[in-house]
Design an enzyme around this catalytic site. Structure first.
Site, mmCIF file in Angstrom:
data_model
loop_
_atom_site.group_PDB
_atom_site.id
_atom_site.type_symbol
_atom_site.label_atom_id
_atom_site.label_comp_id
_atom_site.label_asym_id
_atom_site.label_seq_id
_atom_site.Cartn_x
_atom_site.Cartn_y
_atom_site.Cartn_z
ATOM 1 N N ASP A 384 0.833 -1.160 0.138
ATOM 2 C CA ASP A 384 0.043 -0.027 0.010
ATOM 3 C C ASP A 384 0.992 1.153 -0.113
ATOM 4 O O ASP A 384 0.597 2.030 -0.700
ATOM 5 C CB ASP A 384 -0.985 0.056 1.059
ATOM 6 C CG ASP A 384 -2.355 0.515 0.947
ATOM 7 O OD1 ASP A 384 -2.633 0.876 -0.193
ATOM 8 O OD2 ASP A 384 -3.184 0.684 1.857
ATOM 9 N N ASP A 437 -8.974 -2.760 2.299
ATOM 10 C CA ASP A 437 -8.972 -2.136 3.558
ATOM 11 C C ASP A 437 -10.012 -2.826 4.546
ATOM 12 O O ASP A 437 -9.952 -2.488 5.779
ATOM 13 C CB ASP A 437 -9.276 -0.650 3.659
ATOM 14 C CG ASP A 437 -8.137 0.186 2.709
ATOM 15 O OD1 ASP A 437 -7.223 -0.387 2.679
ATOM 16 O OD2 ASP A 437 -8.680 1.074 1.997
#
Length: 536
Positions: A384, A437
């Protein structure tokens, strides 16, 4: 012959796992590379342009201010409605012959620098300069390297070519055109984000407790569509392999992150409308499968006899009538959403399908222990950060943000996120969170719930309540970071991994149970367990 239910669920989970490899982040409108010189250090503002033609209020356009010039008022009541006049020459690159006293100058892009146009318009007495772009986008108007000092004291803004052509056409028809310019600010906190927070936390919670809450009784176990069936071997009781689950291995975790990175780069270079269409179809299939399994499971829990009636169909064989009816319902809902996916209210259907798909995936894909969870979440953590912050050094822009924005041709993005409209923002838009997420931390939290349950841990000595708190806190910190950084894209796993995996490790160390969590499900059963001695 029909595919087994688990095979369908596994295919849907595989499609979903490719989608969650793309974690969506926000973006801002600041240009940090543009030169900062005296008189040229403004932040870009989005502007609402209300127009009147012969006294009749028309469509409100959107514009963007330049890096130089004065700022516009944010309050509509403080803005002043002024007449508009075309510049002569139209490009505003030389002294103007048209009278612009206390009027808004309307000019076109090209032939000279933005700063030259601004200075010419100001010298001609214009109260503001509106530049018509040569395309349907708003470009950032910055200063050049030769502009060592600027003294532009009027607002400078750009509108799209279609908006400018409409204004120019009315003026050339000798109609009176007036504009009202103001730049409303987005609120620091949009209260709709609370609902997004609740959806995310709720999805993880429901997915974690789903198998426990919907666990069928012995006499109706055959009708369970979503809850995994426990195997009778020793490993099943220890959280090991189960019949209808896919345990993620350490090597599989690493391969997945590498595959997701490769897929992300392919999307970056080959993003197109047909590519997005294919991924949208995968999303619809996964969402429809999840919705079907959830509905069938809930119905059979309330009415165990509802799933007993079967119907023999060609090619499919014996099929539950309930399953077939629910499947047709889900198919109709999926088609309706797909046909209306570009409308303003399509976010609701997208969220429903996304939540159903994620609950389904979290029942199929499982982490066996904290060792694999650490490998997966740490890889996702650096994945990420790399694709948000480091990729611009290689690809000249953030690959993650570019992919999240979708196709420039159609404006359509990949439906890989939950979103909800920004209700208090005058500019609209959406609060968003990527599937990854939710699913990456969700895999860990689901494992922790199983660990607590199988070890008879309660609220006081369990891990699950702490991880739910940590996940909620991580989401809160994500949005806090987004607002503190003025909307600059934030990798959510930067906050979520420490708040979930970090809490697990700390609690395990304090309680001296980290070794059990780390090696869970890998202990070999004792000989007495495998071959119990006969009773005397």
């Amino acid at each position: 012959m029909s595919l087994p239910p688990f095979t369908c669920r596994l295919l849907a989970a595989a499609a979903a796992l490719y989608l969650i490899g793309l974690l969506c982040v926000g973006a801002d409108t600041k240009d940090v590379t543009a030169p900062k010189i005296p008189g040229c250090s403004n932040e870009f503002q989005m502007v609402k342009v209300e127009n009147w033609v012969n006294g009749e209020n028309g469509e409100t356009f959107t514009a963007m201010t330049a890096q130089f010039g004065t700022m516009l008022p944010s309050d509509k009541d403080k803005a002043v409605k002024l007449p508009v006049a075309l510049t002569t020459p139209l490009d505003s690159c030389s002294n103007l012959t048209s009278k612009l006293s206390w009027s808004i100058a309307l000019s076109v892009r090209g032939e000279c620098a933005f700063t030259v146009k601004a200075q010419v318009a100001q010298a001609g007495g214009a109260a503001a300069l509106v530049l018509i772009n040569d395309k349907e986008e708003l470009d950032e108007m910055v200063c050049g390297e030769k502009d060592t000092s600027l003294n532009v004291s009027i607002p400078i803004l750009m509108i799209t070519t279609s908006s400018g052509d409409a204004l120019k056409k009315s003026i050339m028809q000798n109609k009176k055109v007036e504009l009202l310019l103001y730049a409303p600010k987005s609120p620091i906190v949009d209260y709709a984000v609370v609902f997004l927070w609740l959806m995310s936390v709720g999805t993880v919670f429901v997915a974690s407790v789903w198998s426990h809450v919907t666990s069928p009784k012995k006499n109706d176990e055959q009708y369970d569509e979503l809850s995994p069936k426990k195997s009778s071997n020793v490993d099943a009781t220890k959280g090991g392999a189960e019949e209808e689950t896919l345990d993620i291995s350490a090597m599989g975790a690493v391969i997945f992150v590498i595959s997701a990175s490769t897929f992300l780069v392919l999307l970056f270079f080959f993003m197109s409308s047909w590519f997005i269409l294919i991924l949208t179809i995968f999303f619809v299939i996964g969402g429809m499968q999840g919705m079907h399994n959830i509905n069938v499971t809930l119905i059979t829990r309330r009415c165990s006899k509802c799933g007993q009636k079967n119907l023999k169909l060609p090619l499919l064989g014996n099929t539950s009538i309930l399953s077939l009816v629910v499947l047709l319902f889900c198919f109709v809902v999926a088609i309706l959403w797909f046909m209306n996916r570009k409308t303003s209210h399509a976010w609701a259907g997208q969220d429903i399908f996304g939540i159903c798909m994620m609950i389904n995936v979290l029942q199929v894909a499982r982490l066996p222990n904290i060792r694999v969870a650490t490998i997966l979440l740490c890889c996702a953590f650096f994945y990420d950060i790399f694709w948000v912050f480091i990729s611009p050094l290689i690809f000249k822009q953030s690959v993650m943000i570019a992919v999240a924005r979708g196709s420039k041709d159609t404006g359509e993005s990949i439906p890989m996120l939950l979103r909800i409209p920004r209700l208090s923002d005058p500019w609209g838009g959406y609060n968003m969170i990527g599937f990854g997420d939710i699913l990456f931390p969700g895999l860990l939290i689901c494992f922790i719930f199983r660990f607590d349950k199988e070890n008879n841990k309660g609220v006081s000595n369990g891990y699950f309540p702490w991880l739910m708190f940590g996940y909620g806190l991580g989401l809160f910190l994500t949005y806090l970071g987004l607002y503190v950084m003025n909307g600059h894209g934030q990798p959510a796993l930067l906050y979520l991994v420490p708040c979930t995996l970090g809490i697990t490790v700390i609690l395990g160390l304090v309680r001296k149970e980290l070794r059990d969590l780390w090696n869970y499900g890998t202990q070999q059963p004792s000989a007495a367990d495998v071959n119990p001695s006969p009773e005397a």
